[in-house]
Design an enzyme around this catalytic site. Structure first.
Site, PDB file in Angstrom:
ATOM      1  N   GLU A  41      36.911  34.050  38.217  1.00 25.19           N
ATOM      2  CA  GLU A  41      37.732  34.478  39.345  1.00 25.19           C
ATOM      3  C   GLU A  41      37.631  35.995  39.396  1.00 25.19           C
ATOM      4  OE1 GLU A  41      41.916  33.279  39.015  1.00 25.19           O
ATOM      5  OE2 GLU A  41      42.453  35.240  39.819  1.00 25.19           O
ATOM      6  N   ARG A  45      41.075  43.570  43.031  1.00 23.38           N
ATOM      7  CA  ARG A  45      41.896  44.693  42.571  1.00 23.38           C
ATOM      8  C   ARG A  45      41.099  45.969  42.467  1.00 23.38           C
ATOM      9  NH1 ARG A  45      44.990  41.658  37.532  1.00 23.38           N
ATOM     10  NH2 ARG A  45      45.387  39.737  38.696  1.00 23.38           N
ATOM     11  N   THR A  68      43.728  37.242  43.204  1.00 25.83           N
ATOM     12  CA  THR A  68      44.635  38.240  43.780  1.00 25.83           C
ATOM     13  C   THR A  68      44.462  38.300  45.299  1.00 25.83           C
ATOM     14  OG1 THR A  68      44.140  39.503  41.754  1.00 25.83           O
ATOM     15  CG2 THR A  68      45.728  40.468  43.254  1.00 25.83           C
ATOM     16  N   LYS A 128      48.196  27.227  40.376  1.00 26.43           N
ATOM     17  CA  LYS A 128      48.236  28.199  39.281  1.00 26.43           C
ATOM     18  C   LYS A 128      49.685  28.330  38.820  1.00 26.43           C
ATOM     19  CE  LYS A 128      47.476  33.211  38.725  1.00 26.43           C
ATOM     20  NZ  LYS A 128      46.433  34.247  38.813  1.00 26.43           N
TER      21      LYS A 128
HETATM   22  C1  3PG Z   1      46.093  37.832  36.316  1.00 25.66           C
HETATM   23  O1  3PG Z   1      46.367  37.638  37.502  1.00 25.66           O
HETATM   24  O2  3PG Z   1      45.920  38.958  35.845  1.00 25.66           O
HETATM   25  C2  3PG Z   1      45.901  36.620  35.512  1.00 25.66           C
HETATM   26  O3  3PG Z   1      46.979  35.802  35.605  1.00 25.66           O
HETATM   27  C3  3PG Z   1      45.460  36.855  34.104  1.00 25.66           C
HETATM   28  O4  3PG Z   1      46.500  37.224  33.302  1.00 25.66           O
HETATM   29  P1  3PG Z   1      46.167  37.780  31.840  1.00 25.66           P
HETATM   30  O5  3PG Z   1      45.531  39.132  32.039  1.00 25.66           O
HETATM   31  O6  3PG Z   1      47.505  37.883  31.145  1.00 25.66           O
HETATM   32  O7  3PG Z   1      45.235  36.807  31.168  1.00 25.66           O
END
Ligand code: 3PG
Length: 207
Positions: A41, A45, A68, A128
């Site tokens: 994924e 960002r 995101t 999720k």
């Molecule tokens: C995120 O959106 O950053 C994910 O949920 C991953 O989370 P993590 O960095 O705690 O694995």
């Protein structure tokens, strides 16, 4: 026909990637494949995330999705750049509907039973759970599966090698984590480490 969600469930691990330089996209995807994890994924960002997504989608056998995703427009841009599934941190009806219109799977984030019900009403069955660790981890999933036995979860947030095995339970479609792909390791080009992390994490969540 196997759906993309079935493919993700078969892999059982969903690396969350924050990528700064698209030059790292293909080596990163190849390193993940070598570790038995043929998906990622790519989070929206960073300024060049869509470019990275497009490059990763060219790696044979590799499934790339967008993370995101906060707007319908971002969902559209992601699909144009090779995303085959859309992940958002929470429920956005515009994102869910845009994904349906684009004919790609959408995995919205939920943090409560009410949010599960909103997503169910939109026809979604894979969700999720975010932020998973803070919400109670595997115990939260088992509790939600009481009323929602038809829902599969992709826990995400606060999951590392130390607690990954706790998610090898019924109701978990795949386990999402950035532990496999730390941003700093991608920047350093430490792809042998990516492969090793992918292999280790996958072993932990195998059932
Ligand atoms: C995120 O959106 O950053 C994910 O949920 C991953 O989370 P993590 O960095 O705690 O694995």
């Amino acid at each position: 026909m196997t759906s993309i969600l079935d493919e993700l469930a078969a892999i059982r691990v969903l690396p969350v990637v924050v990528i700064d330089d698209p030059a790292n996209a293909v080596p990163l995807a190849e390193a993940l494949v070598a570790g038995g994890v043929s998906c990622a994924e790519v989070t929206l960002r960073t300024p060049r995330a869509l470019e990275a997504m497009r490059l990763m989608s060219s790696v044979p056998g590799f499934v790339v999705g967008a993370g995101t995703v906060l707007s319908a427009q971002q969902a559209e841009g992601s699909v144009e750049n090779g995303a085959r599934f859309i992940v958002s941190p929470g429920i956005s009806i515009p994102v869910i509907r845009a994904s349906a219109a684009l004919d790609v799977a959408c995995v919205p984030g939920v943090a409560s039973s009410s949010e599960v019900m909103v997503a169910r009403d939109e026809g979604i069955r894979t969700l999720k759970l975010f932020p998973a660790a803070q919400l109670g981890g595997a115990a939260m999933i088992s509790a939600l599966r009481g009323p929602f036995a038809d829902i599969s979860f992709v826990p995400s947030g606060g999951i590392g090698i130390e607690n990954a095995a706790s998610y090898a339970i019924d109701g978990v479609a795949s386990v999402s984590t950035s532990w496999i792909t730390p941003r700093a390791e991608i920047v350093r080009g430490a792809f042998a480490e990516t492969t090793e992390r992918a292999r280790r994490f996958r072993q932990e969540v195998a059932r």
